[in-house]
Every structure is written in structure tokens, then in C-alpha cells.
Design a protein around this motif. Sequence first.
Motif: not given
Length: 150
Positions: A117-125
Motif C-alpha cells: 500500500g501507500r505506506y509500503k516500507g514505512y514502520p509497520y504500525r
Amino acid sequence: RVKAAKLTKKITDSIQMQEPYAKIMVMGDFNDGPYNKSIKEVLQAKESLGNLGLKDLYNPFEKLHKKGLGTIAWRDTWDIFDMILVTKPLANKEDYSTYRLYQASIFNPFYLQNPKGRYKGYPYRAFSDGGFTGGYSDHFPVYLYLIKKK
């Protein structure tokens, strides 16, 4: 954040009055970047070992931030709020007879990253939009390698 930094500075100063060569680590989620007032002005954390005084704090994560790395992401911009600051006796690269700082790093393996999704690669909340996502945290953890001559 500035008040917390002032208290931290007071505590480290009092330890160093008793033991100037104390090996101190100040670590956590500062909720500020290495460039903010709480870190730069109050704690007076330095980016470089070259201008580090005996009682100064060294911030090895500032260099990582300047390379574009981070522990949090917001609007496609990485920042480092999670840091470990150390005093010169721990950062001193000349004497490895006791534990010394070798390297600072950010722990960001694929399973701690949002997989899609849009936050791919961000910390996985762990929680988002009011529910559990299956993730871990909105920050990547940080760590130091300490080494000692055998």
C-alpha cells in the motif's frame, strides 16, 4: 521535550561531576530530530567525534539522518526520533581495552516494514485506523554495537 532534555542534562552533568570519565548512554524516543533545540542546544549533542569534549554527548544517529535514513516516516519524509547518545569515554575510538562504541544502526528488517500500500516500507504500525494491523510499531528500533579488545 525541552524540559525533559534539561532534566537529562542536569542528571548527566551531576554524574560527570562525580565521575568525569563516566560512560553514559542517553537513549529513547526523543520525539525530536537530531537538529531540534532539545538535542542540539539543550543536550548539546555533537555530530562529530572530532570536536567532542570530555563531558559532551555524541549523537551517531545524526549522520544516519543526513544520509536520508530514519526511524519514523511522515508524508514520505524520514526522520530520526529514536536515538542513543553517548559520552566521549564511550565513543573514544583510541582505547578498546574496555567497551567502546563501534557503530550505530537502525533495525529495519522487512518484517518490521509495512508490506503493501501507500505506506509500503514505512514502520509497520501495530494499530491504525482504530484497529490492530498485525504490525509492531510506528518506529524502527535503534541499536549500538559496542566492542572490546579480547
